[in-house]
Each structure stands twice: as structure tokens, then as C-alpha cells.
Design a protein around this motif. Structure first.
Motif, PDB file in Angstrom:
ATOM      1  N   PHE A   1       0.862  -1.180   0.000  1.00  0.00           N
ATOM      2  CA  PHE A   1       0.000   0.000   0.000  1.00  0.00           C
ATOM      3  C   PHE A   1       0.896   1.226   0.000  1.00  0.00           C
ATOM      4  CE2 PHE A   1      -2.241  -3.414   2.124  1.00  0.00           C
ATOM      5  CZ  PHE A   1      -3.403  -3.459   1.375  1.00  0.00           C
ATOM      6  N   ARG A   2       1.012   1.856  -1.151  1.00  0.00           N
ATOM      7  CA  ARG A   2       1.968   2.959  -1.277  1.00  0.00           C
ATOM      8  C   ARG A   2       1.337   4.279  -0.871  1.00  0.00           C
ATOM      9  NH1 ARG A   2       5.703   1.845  -6.537  1.00  0.00           N
ATOM     10  NH2 ARG A   2       6.603  -0.075  -5.756  1.00  0.00           N
ATOM     11  N   ARG A   3       2.175   5.091  -0.241  1.00  0.00           N
ATOM     12  CA  ARG A   3       1.728   6.434   0.140  1.00  0.00           C
ATOM     13  C   ARG A   3       2.764   7.425  -0.342  1.00  0.00           C
ATOM     14  NH1 ARG A   3       1.042   9.258   5.972  1.00  0.00           N
ATOM     15  NH2 ARG A   3       3.256   8.851   6.069  1.00  0.00           N
ATOM     16  N   GLN A   4       2.304   8.433  -1.039  1.00  0.00           N
ATOM     17  CA  GLN A   4       3.238   9.454  -1.518  1.00  0.00           C
ATOM     18  C   GLN A   4       2.861  10.801  -0.921  1.00  0.00           C
ATOM     19  OE1 GLN A   4       3.582   9.509  -5.751  1.00  0.00           O
ATOM     20  NE2 GLN A   4       4.690   7.587  -5.815  1.00  0.00           N
ATOM     21  N   LEU A   5       3.860  11.504  -0.485  1.00  0.00           N
ATOM     22  CA  LEU A   5       3.637  12.814   0.130  1.00  0.00           C
ATOM     23  C   LEU A   5       4.511  13.842  -0.552  1.00  0.00           C
ATOM     24  CD1 LEU A   5       3.785  12.139   3.963  1.00  0.00           C
ATOM     25  CD2 LEU A   5       1.907  13.205   2.779  1.00  0.00           C
ATOM     26  N   ALA A   6       3.940  14.994  -0.821  1.00  0.00           N
ATOM     27  CA  ALA A   6       4.756  16.097  -1.362  1.00  0.00           C
ATOM     28  C   ALA A   6       4.726  17.221  -0.347  1.00  0.00           C
ATOM     29  CB  ALA A   6       4.184  16.551  -2.687  1.00  0.00           C
ATOM     30  N   ILE A   7       5.891  17.571   0.154  1.00  0.00           N
ATOM     31  CA  ILE A   7       5.966  18.632   1.171  1.00  0.00           C
ATOM     32  C   ILE A   7       6.732  19.816   0.589  1.00  0.00           C
ATOM     33  CG2 ILE A   7       6.697  19.201   3.526  1.00  0.00           C
ATOM     34  CD1 ILE A   7       6.733  16.152   4.049  1.00  0.00           C
ATOM     35  N   SER A   8       6.087  20.957   0.585  1.00  0.00           N
ATOM     36  CA  SER A   8       6.782  22.154   0.097  1.00  0.00           C
ATOM     37  C   SER A   8       6.939  23.143   1.261  1.00  0.00           C
ATOM     38  CB  SER A   8       6.008  22.785  -1.047  1.00  0.00           C
ATOM     39  OG  SER A   8       4.713  23.095  -0.624  1.00  0.00           O
ATOM     40  N   ARG A   9       7.807  24.099   1.074  1.00  0.00           N
ATOM     41  CA  ARG A   9       8.125  25.039   2.156  1.00  0.00           C
ATOM     42  C   ARG A   9       6.912  25.782   2.704  1.00  0.00           C
ATOM     43  NH1 ARG A   9      13.462  28.566   1.295  1.00  0.00           N
ATOM     44  NH2 ARG A   9      12.555  29.722   2.989  1.00  0.00           N
ATOM     45  N   PRO A  10       6.006  26.282   1.851  1.00  0.00           N
ATOM     46  CA  PRO A  10       4.863  27.021   2.420  1.00  0.00           C
ATOM     47  C   PRO A  10       3.950  26.188   3.318  1.00  0.00           C
ATOM     48  CG  PRO A  10       5.044  27.398   0.054  1.00  0.00           C
ATOM     49  CD  PRO A  10       5.973  26.312   0.383  1.00  0.00           C
ATOM     50  N   MET A  11       4.025  24.854   3.203  1.00  0.00           N
ATOM     51  CA  MET A  11       3.160  24.000   4.027  1.00  0.00           C
ATOM     52  C   MET A  11       3.719  23.779   5.424  1.00  0.00           C
ATOM     53  SD  MET A  11       2.578  21.155   1.127  1.00  0.00           S
ATOM     54  CE  MET A  11       1.779  19.901   2.075  1.00  0.00           C
TER      55      MET A  11
END
Lengths: 126, 457
Positions: free
Chosen positions: B81-91
Motif C-alpha cells: 500500500f503505497r503512500r506518496q507525500l509532497a511537502i513544500s516550504r509554504p506548508m
């Protein structure tokens, strides 16, 4: 007659399966029916207003509460309709904000659509 | 997503702990029954479980990782079960790098990334060098200028620790002496021969059991204070490039980076021990970050400049009396007052029936009495008002602590709740919510605030 049948079913469910979720379902169904069949006495205590940049929600009668938040807190608005609510041109309104969710039952559909078009910019406060 | 960098192999530990839980139950059962054959079977079974979980966790670790894509960090977790997260600076609101001793031995670092509008942080294991690179990518620092060194906090922790150790020592000696007086050397034999009998004995002879229980509580408290002392050793706080940095610790090294723009509120907590030492602990809230286990710094009256260096908009005002006319005293003291009355009546009964118990009951009595005094203070000082420098000031009490909260964000919601008793007094309760579900309550505020308290600065 229909309303009585639903209430009777709800009571039966509670008696047969004494569980919390049954009570929740029964309460939800009852509130929907109350709103749908135009019993405005209960719903009349709930008042959602847009005053300038503020959203105000007043609930309750004896134990009243007034909630206020600026519109820029809104992240999304969800309008929930059932066939019965459609008949009275009302809906359930869910206002998602950066800190909580406001669930407003029996909101006039026109008013709800106006709120849905608000420029809720997900927390970009001035 | 193509994984470029992998997590530290400690990442797989989270699955091995499930294997440990699975295997420990049959082992304990076999050990309690003293069944050697069953123990051997359990050990073999545990071996298989461990091998299977190890294989799974290695595969899981190989499939997980992260990579940089522009100004974002992409994290991928999971095999099936894959989980992908994108974290950017404004978050990102805050970031925590934590290195307990066992992690430092293997070069690992626990990284927690706190969002601005989500309560649950992202938790990953990285190599220390990679963790600092990631921290620099998300919340970069340029130069460090120390604002606060935890001399006061260390002293505070140390004095509390010493006081606690002394109390524990005294309590242990008293408990042991009483036990020996009652049972002599028989207790040791009983303890060795059968644990159940000792339990029953403790249940039957309540005062002695309670004495040991109280001693245990103080031992645990001492351990907690000792850990806190180790955490605060060499601690310093500074601000640069719009980021507040708190760093330190002796055995467990902790580095916290909080984006100053994302700070929603500042909570100054005054505990009874803090009152004695004339110090209060300062906690910052930024999105999902609240730093519950460790305060940011220790504040002393007259040292406002330190706080203002960290947060220029911060302006601490002297504690003011609220308008308490029409306030219900009962609303403030009913809980602590009724518990105190209950405890006092129990003490009176015990003085008559079990005199040994009376001295032990005095400890909760004392705590609840302090809580009653704090609640009484709340009656005079609990208030909400617009402060200087575009802040909202709240003062309220909770159990033994007085909180003074300064809210900096404009993303908040008010709730004013009434009941018939408050309506008569033209008062209402005030609740404030800030992002990530943080909630504060001020009791019995004037009803006029309902419409006059502005949401915007």
C-alpha cells in the motif's frame, strides 16, 4: 404517517440494538425529517449569517452558542442533499475551515449556494 | 516515483516492534506455567515470526525513500500500500530533529515535520547529515545569535529534581520501616515464594500498600524530572532568517526549528513550582506544533526583551484584574472545592477508622487545595482582551497552572456559549480555536464581548 413510521423504526432499532451508532443514525434521520417536513421550530433556533467578513452561526435555545469566524478561514464548503431535503429546497451545509467543521442542518439551498461561492482562500488572511 | 535517497535502517524498527509484541505473549505464558517444552515451541515460533517480519521490513525499507523535486520534498512509503507525500516550504510550520543516545550511536535522526494546517506531523528516520540537509531545505538558517541559554531552566529542573529525590528517599524509608515493623522478615520470604500473596497482602493492609504506591509515584516523578534535566542541558534559543531555533540536550539532542510567521500563539504557563522560583515556562504553537514535552524557554519578570527578540510582535503586559462583578465564584471553584471536601471527609473518616491512612491523604489534599487557590485566582484574573501589537490576550487557569496566551494569528474562530445561569448574570463562556484544533477556554466573560470582540486586528 411516513414520519411516524420512521420514528417507530428508529425507536425499535434503539431498543433492539442498544448501540451509540444507532442513536446517531436515528438522530440524523429524525433531524432530516424534521427539517424536510417543514417543522421549523427546531431548525428556527439555528441561524447562519454572513456579516461583513464574518460568518456567524447561532445554535440552541436554552443552551445557546454563537460561533464566529472570518471567511478567509474557510477551506471548502460542502452541500449535502437528500431527496426529502430537496423537496423543501434546503440542505445540510458543511463548512470546513482551518480549525474545525461547522455542520449546519436545514439551510436554505439558495443561501448555501451563495456561501459556496465565497472566496474562501484557505487561510490566506490579510 | 523513483526513490533517490533511502531512510535510515531504523525505519524498519517500527515493524519489528510489532513482531516483538506478537512473540512476547506466548513466551510469557510459557514462562508463567514453567513449561519448558512450551517455551521451546514459543521460541521457535518467535524465531519464524522475527525472520518473516525482518524480511518484510527490509523490503518495506527498500521501497521507501524520498527525493527533492524543485522546492518540494517527495516522500514515498510502503510496499503493498503505497503512500506518496509532497511537502513544500509554504506548508511547513515547524520541524524537529531528535537524536536519542541509541540513535547517535548509529548516526540516525528522528525527523518530525509539522504542517501549518494539519495536526498530525510527518515522521521519518534519516541519517543525521541528510536530516540537517532536509531541515536546511525546508527551514533554512543563515547565522545563529543566541537569545536565551537555559541556565534558569536547568536550575529550575535541578532544584525540582533534588526536592523530589529527597521526598522519594524519605517516603521509601518510611514505607520500608512501616512494612518491616508490621511483618518483620517474613515479607521477603513471601515476596520470593509467591507474588500473588504479596499482592493480596498489600490489598488487605491498605496503608502500607498506599505508602509504597505513593513512593512509586514519586520515583516516577523523579525519573521524569531527571529526564527533563538531561533534555534541557546546554539548551539555547535563537532566531535567524525568520526561523526560531531551539537546540540542546545532553543524552537526547533535540533541534527545533519554528517558522516565526507560522506561530499562532504563545502560552506562558505558571505552575506552583514556577511561582516559588518566580519563573514561567514559554510554549510556542505553530500549526500542528506545540512542543508539549519541552518548553521553548523560561521567562522571568523583567526579561521581556528575550521574548521580543524571538517574536517582535510580542508584548507582555502586567497581569490585570478582570471585571469580576456578576461573575459566579461557584463556576470557578466547584470542581476543586468538591474534590477537596470529599478528600477532607475521607481524611476525617480515616482519622477515626484507619489513622495510618490520614498522613497519606494529606498529599492529594494539599494538591487539591493549591488547585482551589489557583481557581480562586482565576475568578479574579480570567479574561480575554485585545492586546497591543495586534495580539489577542487570554488569561485562564486550569488545575494547578495559570495560562497567559497571546494569539498572533488572524485565523481564529470564537465561540460564546450560554446557559440559563450565566444568562441571569449577563455572562457567557468564551472558546477560542486556532488552526490544527488548538482550543482555549475563558469562563464567565461579559456578554457584550459577543459582538464587540473583533476578529480582525
Amino acid at each position: 404517517m411516513q414520519l411516524w413510521a420512521v420514528v417507530a423504526c428508529g425507536v425499535l432499532c434503539i431498543v433492539l440494538f442498544w448501540q451509540v451508532w444507532w442513536i446517531c443514525i436515528a438522530m440524523w434521520a429524525a433531524s432530516g425529517f424534521l427539517a424536510a417536513f417543514g417543522i421549523k421550530k427546531w431548525a428556527g433556533n439555528i441561524c447562519l449569517e454572513l456579516s461583513g467578513i464574518e460568518l456567524q452561526l447561532q445554535t440552541g435555545k436554552l443552551f445557546r452558542s454563537l460561533r464566529r469566524q472570518p471567511i478567509w478561514n474557510l477551506t471548502s464548503v460542502q452541500i449535502l442533499q437528500t431527496p426529502l431535503l430537496c423537496r423543501t429546497k434546503s440542505c445540510f451545509l458543511l463548512l470546513y475551515s482551518t480549525h474545525s467543521v461547522w455542520v449546519v442542518p436545514a439551510v436554505d439551498l439558495e443561501q448555501a449556494e451563495k456561501l459556496a461561492l465565497l472566496p474562501g482562500n484557505g487561510g490566506n488572511a490579510p | 516515483m523513483k526513490v533517490v535517497s533511502r531512510f535510515h535502517f531504523f525505519y524498519s524498527l517500527q515493524y519489528i516492534r510489532y513482531a516483538f509484541l506478537l512473540s512476547v505473549v506466548p513466551l510469557i505464558r510459557a514462562l508463567l506455567e514453567f513449561d519448558l517444552a512450551a517455551l521451546w515451541v514459543a521460541l521457535v515460533q518467535d524465531g519464524f515470526i522475527f525472520i518473516a517480519v525482518m524480511c518484510f521490513s527490509v523490503l518495506q525499507w527498500a521501497a521507501s525513500g524520498y527525493r527533492y523535486s524543485g522546492k518540494r520534498i517527495l516522500i514515498q512509503e510502503g510496499l503493498l500500500f503505497r503512500r506518496q507525500l509532497a511537502i513544500s516550504r509554504p506548508m511547513v510550520a515547524a520541524l524537529e530533529l531528535r537524536q536519542p543516545l541509541y540513535c547517535r550511536l548509529f548516526g540516525a535522526c528522528q525527523v518530525k515535520i509539522y504542517y501549518k494546517y494539519r495536526k498530525k506531523p510527518v515522521f521519518i528516520w534519516l541519517w543525521y547529515r541528510e536530516a540537517t540537509t532536509m531541515a536546511q531545505q525546508l527551514l533554512p538558517l543563515k547565522r545563529q545569535e543566541t537569545v536565551f541559554r537555559a541556565v534558569g531552566a536547568e536550575r529550575l529542573s535541578f532544584s525540582v529534581l533534588s526536592a523530589n529525590l529527597v521526598t522519594t528517599g524519605v517516603l521509601v524509608v518510611v514505607s520500608a520501616k512501616r512494612t518491616t515493623e508490621l511483618f518483620g522478615e517474613e515479607l521477603n520470604k513471601l515476596a520470593l515464594s509467591n507474588l500473588e500473596r504479596v499482592e493480596k497482602l498489600i490489598e488487605q493492609v491498605l496503608p502500607v500498600g498506599l505508602a509504597w504506591f505513593a513512593a512509586l509515584i514519586f520515583v516516577l516523578a523523579s525519573v521524569a524530572f531527571f529526564i527533563s534535566f538531561l533534555h534541557t542541558a546546554g539548551f539555547f534559543v535563537c532566531r535567524n532568517n525568520g526561523v526560531i531555533v531551539a537546540k540542546g540536550g545532553l543524552l537526547t539532542k533535540t533541534e527545533r526549528r519554528i517558522l516565526a510567521k507560522a506561530v499562532t500563539s504563545c502560552d506562558i504557563r505558571t505552575t506552583p513550582m514556577g511561582r516559588l522560583l518566580r519563573r514561567s515556562s514559554v510554549y510556542l504553537h505553530a500549526g500542528g506544533f506545540s512542543g508539549k514535552d519541552l518548553p521553548l524557554m523560561v521567562y522571568r519578570k523583567g526579561k521581556e526583551a528575550q521574548l521580543q527578540k524571538l517574536m517582535p510582535e510580542f508584548h507582555i503586559t502586567p497581569l490585570q484584574k478582570a471585571s469580576f462583578r456578576g461573575r459566579s465564584l461557584l463556576q470557578f471553584i466547584w470542581l476543586s472545592g468538591s474534590v477537596l471536601l470529599l478528600l477532607l471527609s475521607m481524611t476525617a473518616v480515616s482519622a477515626w477508622l484507619i489513622p495510618e491512612l490520614s498522613s497519606l491523604l494529606s498529599i492529594p489534599c494539599m494538591l487539591v487545595f493549591i488547585s482551589l487557590l489557583v481557581s480562586l485566582e482565576g475568578f479574579f484574573v480570567e479574561d480575554v482582551r485585545r492586546g497591543e501589537n495586534r495580539t489577542l490576550e487570554l488569561c485562564y487557569t486550569q488545575f494547578l497552572t495559570r495560562h497567559r496566551v497571546y494569539v498572533f494569528t488572524s485565523q481564529m474562530a470564537f465561540q460564546f456559549s450560554h446557559n440559563p445561569l450565566l444568562d441571569v448574570r449577563k455572562r457567557c463562556n468564551f472558546h477560542l480555536r486556532v488552526p490544527c484544533g488548538l482550543r482555549f477556554r475563558v469562563r464567565c466573560v461579559p456578554i457584550e464581548l459577543k459582538h464587540s470582540l473583533s476578529l480582525i486586528f
